[in-house]
Design a protein around this motif. Structure first.
Motif, PDB file in Angstrom:
ATOM      1  N   LEU A  33       0.830  -1.197   0.000  1.00  9.32           N
ATOM      2  CA  LEU A  33       0.000   0.000   0.000  1.00  9.32           C
ATOM      3  C   LEU A  33       0.867   1.250   0.000  1.00  9.32           C
ATOM      4  CD1 LEU A  33      -2.822   1.232   0.171  1.00  9.32           C
ATOM      5  CD2 LEU A  33      -2.658   1.070   2.668  1.00  9.32           C
ATOM      6  N   ARG A  34       1.947   1.216   0.776  1.00 14.38           N
ATOM      7  CA  ARG A  34       2.862   2.353   0.818  1.00 14.38           C
ATOM      8  C   ARG A  34       3.441   2.624  -0.564  1.00 14.38           C
ATOM      9  NH1 ARG A  34       8.442   2.019   4.141  1.00 14.38           N
ATOM     10  NH2 ARG A  34       8.847   0.573   2.422  1.00 14.38           N
ATOM     11  N   ASP A  35       3.868   1.563  -1.264  1.00 20.06           N
ATOM     12  CA  ASP A  35       4.426   1.735  -2.600  1.00 20.06           C
ATOM     13  C   ASP A  35       3.362   2.204  -3.586  1.00 20.06           C
ATOM     14  OD1 ASP A  35       7.001   1.083  -1.894  1.00 20.06           O
ATOM     15  OD2 ASP A  35       6.802  -1.025  -2.427  1.00 20.06           O
ATOM     16  N   HIS A  36       2.137   1.718  -3.414  1.00 19.74           N
ATOM     17  CA  HIS A  36       1.049   2.152  -4.289  1.00 19.74           C
ATOM     18  C   HIS A  36       0.819   3.652  -4.154  1.00 19.74           C
ATOM     19  CE1 HIS A  36      -2.851   2.287  -6.296  1.00 19.74           C
ATOM     20  NE2 HIS A  36      -3.338   2.868  -5.227  1.00 19.74           N
ATOM     21  N   ASN A  37       0.777   4.134  -2.933  1.00 19.41           N
ATOM     22  CA  ASN A  37       0.558   5.565  -2.715  1.00 19.41           C
ATOM     23  C   ASN A  37       1.733   6.397  -3.223  1.00 19.41           C
ATOM     24  OD1 ASN A  37      -1.938   5.086  -1.558  1.00 19.41           O
ATOM     25  ND2 ASN A  37      -1.147   5.046   0.538  1.00 19.41           N
ATOM     26  N   ALA A  38       2.951   5.887  -3.031  1.00 19.04           N
ATOM     27  CA  ALA A  38       4.120   6.598  -3.558  1.00 19.04           C
ATOM     28  C   ALA A  38       4.065   6.663  -5.081  1.00 19.04           C
ATOM     29  CB  ALA A  38       5.408   5.906  -3.109  1.00 19.04           C
ATOM     30  N   ALA A  39       3.589   5.567  -5.719  1.00 19.85           N
ATOM     31  CA  ALA A  39       3.469   5.561  -7.173  1.00 19.85           C
ATOM     32  C   ALA A  39       2.461   6.599  -7.641  1.00 19.85           C
ATOM     33  CB  ALA A  39       3.066   4.162  -7.659  1.00 19.85           C
ATOM     34  N   LEU A  40       1.364   6.771  -6.895  1.00 16.30           N
ATOM     35  CA  LEU A  40       0.387   7.801  -7.254  1.00 16.30           C
ATOM     36  C   LEU A  40       1.038   9.180  -7.256  1.00 16.30           C
ATOM     37  CD1 LEU A  40      -2.779   6.742  -5.198  1.00 16.30           C
ATOM     38  CD2 LEU A  40      -2.377   6.431  -7.645  1.00 16.30           C
ATOM     39  N   VAL A  41       1.843   9.447  -6.239  1.00 15.43           N
ATOM     40  CA  VAL A  41       2.503  10.743  -6.145  1.00 15.43           C
ATOM     41  C   VAL A  41       3.498  10.926  -7.277  1.00 15.43           C
ATOM     42  CG1 VAL A  41       4.095  12.125  -4.737  1.00 15.43           C
ATOM     43  CG2 VAL A  41       2.162  10.942  -3.654  1.00 15.43           C
ATOM     44  N   LEU A  42       4.313   9.909  -7.517  1.00 14.08           N
ATOM     45  CA  LEU A  42       5.301  10.005  -8.594  1.00 14.08           C
ATOM     46  C   LEU A  42       4.617  10.181  -9.946  1.00 14.08           C
ATOM     47  CD1 LEU A  42       7.887   7.276  -7.519  1.00 14.08           C
ATOM     48  CD2 LEU A  42       8.244   9.750  -7.553  1.00 14.08           C
ATOM     49  N   GLY A  43       3.503   9.497 -10.141  1.00  7.84           N
ATOM     50  CA  GLY A  43       2.786   9.620 -11.402  1.00  7.84           C
ATOM     51  C   GLY A  43       2.261  11.025 -11.630  1.00  7.84           C
ATOM     52  N   LEU A  44       1.752  11.641 -10.582  1.00 10.91           N
ATOM     53  CA  LEU A  44       1.259  13.013 -10.712  1.00 10.91           C
ATOM     54  C   LEU A  44       2.393  13.979 -11.018  1.00 10.91           C
ATOM     55  CD1 LEU A  44      -1.345  13.133  -7.798  1.00 10.91           C
ATOM     56  CD2 LEU A  44      -1.828  13.155 -10.255  1.00 10.91           C
ATOM     57  N   LEU A  45       3.538  13.778 -10.378  1.00 12.93           N
ATOM     58  CA  LEU A  45       4.670  14.668 -10.628  1.00 12.93           C
ATOM     59  C   LEU A  45       5.275  14.423 -12.009  1.00 12.93           C
ATOM     60  CD1 LEU A  45       6.413  14.684  -7.127  1.00 12.93           C
ATOM     61  CD2 LEU A  45       4.937  16.435  -8.140  1.00 12.93           C
ATOM     62  N   ARG A  46       5.219  13.197 -12.475  1.00  9.09           N
ATOM     63  CA  ARG A  46       5.707  12.912 -13.824  1.00  9.09           C
ATOM     64  C   ARG A  46       4.868  13.638 -14.868  1.00  9.09           C
ATOM     65  NH1 ARG A  46       5.531   7.164 -17.137  1.00  9.09           N
ATOM     66  NH2 ARG A  46       7.518   7.366 -18.223  1.00  9.09           N
ATOM     67  N   ALA A  47       3.569  13.716 -14.627  1.00 10.54           N
ATOM     68  CA  ALA A  47       2.661  14.369 -15.579  1.00 10.54           C
ATOM     69  C   ALA A  47       2.662  15.883 -15.437  1.00 10.54           C
ATOM     70  CB  ALA A  47       1.248  13.832 -15.390  1.00 10.54           C
ATOM     71  N   ALA A  48       3.392  16.407 -14.432  1.00  9.65           N
ATOM     72  CA  ALA A  48       3.431  17.857 -14.203  1.00  9.65           C
ATOM     73  C   ALA A  48       4.885  18.294 -14.091  1.00  9.65           C
ATOM     74  CB  ALA A  48       2.661  18.216 -12.940  1.00  9.65           C
ATOM     75  N   PRO A  49       5.574  18.488 -15.220  1.00  7.51           N
ATOM     76  CA  PRO A  49       6.998  18.847 -15.175  1.00  7.51           C
ATOM     77  C   PRO A  49       7.279  20.101 -14.359  1.00  7.51           C
ATOM     78  CG  PRO A  49       6.321  18.285 -17.413  1.00  7.51           C
ATOM     79  CD  PRO A  49       5.068  18.372 -16.595  1.00  7.51           C
ATOM     80  N   GLN A  50       6.311  20.989 -14.259  1.00  6.83           N
ATOM     81  CA  GLN A  50       6.515  22.217 -13.491  1.00  6.83           C
ATOM     82  C   GLN A  50       6.477  21.959 -11.996  1.00  6.83           C
ATOM     83  OE1 GLN A  50       3.794  21.369 -15.036  1.00  6.83           O
ATOM     84  NE2 GLN A  50       2.025  21.767 -13.704  1.00  6.83           N
ATOM     85  N   GLY A  51       6.011  20.786 -11.585  1.00  5.90           N
ATOM     86  CA  GLY A  51       5.963  20.429 -10.176  1.00  5.90           C
ATOM     87  C   GLY A  51       4.604  20.638  -9.561  1.00  5.90           C
ATOM     88  N   GLY A  52       4.476  20.235  -8.308  1.00  8.84           N
ATOM     89  CA  GLY A  52       3.222  20.391  -7.587  1.00  8.84           C
ATOM     90  C   GLY A  52       3.489  20.491  -6.103  1.00  8.84           C
ATOM     91  N   SER A  53       2.563  21.125  -5.390  1.00  8.89           N
ATOM     92  CA  SER A  53       2.723  21.287  -3.953  1.00  8.89           C
ATOM     93  C   SER A  53       2.160  20.077  -3.218  1.00  8.89           C
ATOM     94  CB  SER A  53       2.007  22.551  -3.474  1.00  8.89           C
ATOM     95  OG  SER A  53       0.597  22.378  -3.552  1.00  8.89           O
ATOM     96  N   ARG A  54       2.486  19.956  -1.950  1.00  9.69           N
ATOM     97  CA  ARG A  54       1.975  18.864  -1.134  1.00  9.69           C
ATOM     98  C   ARG A  54       0.453  18.939  -1.018  1.00  9.69           C
ATOM     99  NH1 ARG A  54       6.960  20.232   0.699  1.00  9.69           N
ATOM    100  NH2 ARG A  54       8.418  18.547   1.295  1.00  9.69           N
ATOM    101  N   ILE A  55      -0.071  20.155  -0.893  1.00  7.44           N
ATOM    102  CA  ILE A  55      -1.527  20.314  -0.809  1.00  7.44           C
ATOM    103  C   ILE A  55      -2.192  19.844  -2.102  1.00  7.44           C
ATOM    104  CG2 ILE A  55      -3.407  21.983  -0.629  1.00  7.44           C
ATOM    105  CD1 ILE A  55      -2.036  21.361   2.000  1.00  7.44           C
ATOM    106  N   GLU A  56      -1.612  20.189  -3.234  1.00  8.58           N
ATOM    107  CA  GLU A  56      -2.165  19.745  -4.522  1.00  8.58           C
ATOM    108  C   GLU A  56      -2.118  18.232  -4.627  1.00  8.58           C
ATOM    109  OE1 GLU A  56      -0.990  23.573  -7.345  1.00  8.58           O
ATOM    110  OE2 GLU A  56       0.464  21.968  -7.003  1.00  8.58           O
ATOM    111  N   LEU A  57      -1.023  17.642  -4.177  1.00  7.03           N
ATOM    112  CA  LEU A  57      -0.909  16.186  -4.233  1.00  7.03           C
ATOM    113  C   LEU A  57      -1.943  15.516  -3.340  1.00  7.03           C
ATOM    114  CD1 LEU A  57       2.984  15.849  -4.150  1.00  7.03           C
ATOM    115  CD2 LEU A  57       1.487  15.431  -6.111  1.00  7.03           C
ATOM    116  N   ALA A  58      -2.178  16.075  -2.169  1.00  5.42           N
ATOM    117  CA  ALA A  58      -3.194  15.511  -1.279  1.00  5.42           C
ATOM    118  C   ALA A  58      -4.579  15.592  -1.917  1.00  5.42           C
ATOM    119  CB  ALA A  58      -3.177  16.258   0.061  1.00  5.42           C
ATOM    120  N   THR A  59      -4.872  16.721  -2.545  1.00 12.21           N
ATOM    121  CA  THR A  59      -6.177  16.893  -3.194  1.00 12.21           C
ATOM    122  C   THR A  59      -6.346  15.912  -4.345  1.00 12.21           C
ATOM    123  OG1 THR A  59      -6.206  19.241  -2.621  1.00 12.21           O
ATOM    124  CG2 THR A  59      -7.670  18.525  -4.395  1.00 12.21           C
TER     125      THR A  59
END
Length: 389
Positions: A33-59
């Motif tokens: 589960l930990r790796d699954h959640n980390a993959a979700l975060v990495l996937g979002l950052l991969r799709a956003a080269p400009q980056g994202g904030s922790r609040i955006e990632l939580a949302t």
């Protein structure tokens, strides 16, 4: 990173299956589960080269800010992401942006063609750090081919960015093959005149053994090329067919955003549909296959005729599966792209009863001659970002 969960590089079972490989519900332990959640975060950052904030990632993930804080702290410590300045203030405290550290790790993609070998080293953002293409001599044995491929993978690994890890190697080659087992079936070997020694050859395991246990994934070249067309964005409900005409003819299918491999992971034998019952013999043992007819036109140098035949087969595929996008690739197509675009489009429009309602755009692969190798690398990288490949 920790040991990958089912469906990641080194484990060919689809996510959601158990160790027996069937579709009974599979439990997920805390580490998974930990790796699954980390993959979700990495996937979002991969799709956003400009980056994202922790609040955006939580949302975006639906995880709590506390959970995101723990995940991002671990990813920062592992060097997978970096802090990249601050977002513009909207009235409150400026938010720190997080960005994927693309050079932290790489994967090798291999295109194993009948007469050519291409090896590509890509980082987490898909940037190329090594590209090599060379002809392959006739008559290679499986052992010779494995030695050649491993030597070229080792050469590519020498170009890893400083401090980068090599996550694995993906290999795209002609089918039929068993993707789950990494075993070839009735395979026309590289440059060889017969299939002696290649049928049921355990390519994945032989390569992994020579690469000191590096995770290896083997799939059809057309499947990997289809992945290269949509590595980060796939539209649910859509249907994409990647059609490859080079030394052979095949298709990769992305249906409802996921690769369609079929029960034996051997879907996509597009070139072996019979279109002329009493036609010329094909290497597969049948007569009048679309592949043998197209290749015959290519030997005569008639790309227009080959495109017309190809279009007939593509129209059949569109009507069968309601495909809504077709991508053409392979050496033959790339040598005369306008001819194939026109020829295939014309056949689709002529053979679909209501082309206005069932419009199917046709395009040429954006990855060009590197499509298979780039998609093969995605076999390794995709699961890291929560993508089922």
């Amino acid at each position: 990173m920790t040991t990958p969960p089912p469906g990641q590089a080194g484990d060919s079972r689809p996510a959601g299956t158990n160790q027996a490989g069937d579709s009974r519900p599979a439990g997920t332990n805390l580490a998974g589960l930990r790796d699954h959640n980390a993959a979700l975060v990495l996937g979002l950052l991969r799709a956003a080269p400009q980056g994202g904030s922790r609040i955006e990632l939580a949302t975006r993930t639906g995880l709590t800010p506390q959970a995101i804080g723990k995940i991002t702290a671990r990813l920062l410590a592992e060097g997978m992401i970096v802090e990249a300045g601050q977002a513009a203030s909207t009235g409150g405290k400026p938010r720190t942006l997080l960005r994927l550290r693309a050079e932290a790790a790489c994967a090798v993609g291999v295109h194993l063609e009948r007469d050519e070998l291409t090896v590509l080293l890509v980082d987490l953002a898909g940037r190329h750090h090594h590209v090599s293409t060379e002809p392959v001599e006739r008559g290679l044995t499986p052992a010779d081919a494995v030695r050649l491929v491993t030597a070229r993978i080792d050469r590519a690994a020498a170009d890893l960015p400083p401090g980068a890890r090599l996550l694995g190697a993906g290999v795209g080659c002609r089918g039929p093959l068993d993707h789950a087992a990494g075993v070839l079936h009735w395979f026309t070997p590289l440059g060889a005149r017969d299939a002696a020694g290649w049928d049921r050859y355990p390519l994945r395991d032989e390569l992994a053994a020579r690469l000191d246990g590096l995770p290896v994934v083997v799939d059809k070249d057309t499947n990997t090329a289809a992945l290269a067309e949509a590595p980060t964005t796939r539209r649910p409900g859509g249907g994409l067919a990647y059609v490859h005409l080079g030394a052979g003819l095949g298709a990769g299918l992305l249906l409802d955003g996921a690769l369609h491999r079929g029960t034996r992971t051997n879907a996509g034998e597009f070139g072996h549909q019979t279109v002329q019952i009493d036609g010329p013999p094909c290497d597969c043992g049948n007569h009048g296959c679309l592949e043998v007819l197209c290749l015959a036109e290519l030997r005569r140098g008639d790309h227009a005729a080959a495109a017309r035949l190809l279009g007939v087969g593509v129209a059949n595929l569109v009507r069968l599966l309601d495909i809504d996008r077709v991508v053409l690739g392979g050496r033959a197509v790339l040598s005369a792209p306008d001819v194939y675009l026109a020829g295939v489009t014309a056949q689709i429009e002529a053979r679909i009863p209501d082309p206005d309602w069932q419009a199917v755009p046709v395009s040429v692969s954006t990855a060009g001659r590197l499509a298979v190798a780039a998609g093969a690398a995605e076999l390794v990288l995709g699961p890291l970002f929560g993508r089922r490949t």
